[in-house]
Design a protein around this motif. Structure first.
Motif, PDB file in Angstrom:
ATOM      1  N   THR A   7       0.842  -1.187   0.000  1.00  0.00           N
ATOM      2  CA  THR A   7       0.000   0.000   0.000  1.00  0.00           C
ATOM      3  C   THR A   7       0.875   1.235   0.000  1.00  0.00           C
ATOM      4  O   THR A   7       1.718   1.404   0.858  1.00  0.00           O
ATOM      5  CB  THR A   7      -0.922  -0.013   1.232  1.00  0.00           C
ATOM      6  OG1 THR A   7      -1.698  -1.206   1.187  1.00  0.00           O
ATOM      7  CG2 THR A   7      -1.842   1.180   1.248  1.00  0.00           C
ATOM      8  N   ARG A  26      -9.296  -1.749   0.299  1.00  0.00           N
ATOM      9  CA  ARG A  26      -8.167  -1.623  -0.613  1.00  0.00           C
ATOM     10  C   ARG A  26      -8.710  -1.411  -2.020  1.00  0.00           C
ATOM     11  O   ARG A  26      -9.677  -2.053  -2.426  1.00  0.00           O
ATOM     12  CB  ARG A  26      -7.289  -2.880  -0.607  1.00  0.00           C
ATOM     13  CG  ARG A  26      -6.749  -3.261   0.748  1.00  0.00           C
ATOM     14  CD  ARG A  26      -5.595  -2.408   1.169  1.00  0.00           C
ATOM     15  NE  ARG A  26      -4.967  -3.014   2.345  1.00  0.00           N
ATOM     16  CZ  ARG A  26      -4.433  -2.338   3.315  1.00  0.00           C
ATOM     17  NH1 ARG A  26      -4.393  -1.027   3.273  1.00  0.00           N
ATOM     18  NH2 ARG A  26      -3.899  -2.947   4.336  1.00  0.00           N
ATOM     19  N   THR A  31      -5.341   2.596  -0.197  1.00  0.00           N
ATOM     20  CA  THR A  31      -6.408   2.302   0.745  1.00  0.00           C
ATOM     21  C   THR A  31      -7.365   3.480   0.753  1.00  0.00           C
ATOM     22  O   THR A  31      -6.939   4.628   0.834  1.00  0.00           O
ATOM     23  CB  THR A  31      -5.830   2.094   2.160  1.00  0.00           C
ATOM     24  OG1 THR A  31      -4.872   1.043   2.113  1.00  0.00           O
ATOM     25  CG2 THR A  31      -6.922   1.735   3.147  1.00  0.00           C
ATOM     26  N   LEU A  52      -6.399   1.472   9.028  1.00  0.00           N
ATOM     27  CA  LEU A  52      -5.257   0.788   8.415  1.00  0.00           C
ATOM     28  C   LEU A  52      -4.867  -0.435   9.246  1.00  0.00           C
ATOM     29  O   LEU A  52      -4.591  -1.505   8.703  1.00  0.00           O
ATOM     30  CB  LEU A  52      -4.068   1.737   8.277  1.00  0.00           C
ATOM     31  CG  LEU A  52      -4.197   2.817   7.199  1.00  0.00           C
ATOM     32  CD1 LEU A  52      -3.022   3.789   7.274  1.00  0.00           C
ATOM     33  CD2 LEU A  52      -4.294   2.203   5.812  1.00  0.00           C
TER      34      LEU A  52
END
Length: 179
Positions: A7, A26, A31, A52
């Motif tokens: 990410t 995602r 994200t 997260l």
């Protein structure tokens, strides 16, 4: 990450229709975090971190196989060690109860304790990166720690692991009935 992309970005989308809930998912290499429009910047930052971590925990619950672990090691080596650490093997083991991981530089082998499975992926990545760094520098001197400086969640991962160790040392009290 858990077999997915690294990410690289977080996109926050505010919605006037959203009142209390926060969610994240995602989308490619980023994200997306969905929050209420009225949320303050401080609340936004806090919720982004929470979401997260939630996504990472969900993704790491899917048990990685040894092949996926080796692919993850290749990605981490490329991203943080310029691809210089090239393990011959990377695998989970069940005989490491006092270490999180180990490395035999002469053989190029890395072993991670099965106790890491289910932990947030940034923790697994840190341990894997730590062992990859040992392929380049055997000890824990200043040169070794400089290799890990580029991983942004080193301190957080180390704190997480220290917390797990500390929790294991706490006396285990019986649970009261009805709890």
């Amino acid at each position: 990450m858990a077999g997915g992309p690294v990410t690289s970005a977080v996109e926050v989308r505010r919605s006037s229709r959203r009142r209390r809930t926060v969610s994240a998912y995602r989308e490619g290499d980023r994200t997306v975090v969905l929050i209420p429009a009225r949320m303050s910047e401080a609340e936004e930052r806090r919720w982004v971190t929470v979401m997260l971590d939630k996504l990472a925990a969900q993704e790491s619950k899917r048990m990685l196989g040894d092949g996926e672990l080796a692919e993850r090691a290749r990605r981490l080596s490329g991203q943080y060690l310029d691809g210089r650490a090239r393990p011959a093997s990377v695998r989970w083991v069940t005989n490491q109860n006092t270490r999180w991981g180990s490395c035999t530089p002469a053989e190029g082998s890395i072993r991670l304790s099965h106790r890491l499975q289910g932990m947030p992926e940034y923790v697994i990545d840190y341990v894997l990166l730590h062992e990859l760094a040992h392929l380049l520098v055997p000890g824990h001197g200043p040169r070794f720690w400089r290799l890990l400086e580029s991983y942004p969640r080193t301190e957080r991962a180390r704190g997480y692991l220290e917390g797990v160790v500390a929790a294991d040392r706490l006396p285990h009290l019986p649970v009261a009935r009805g709890e």
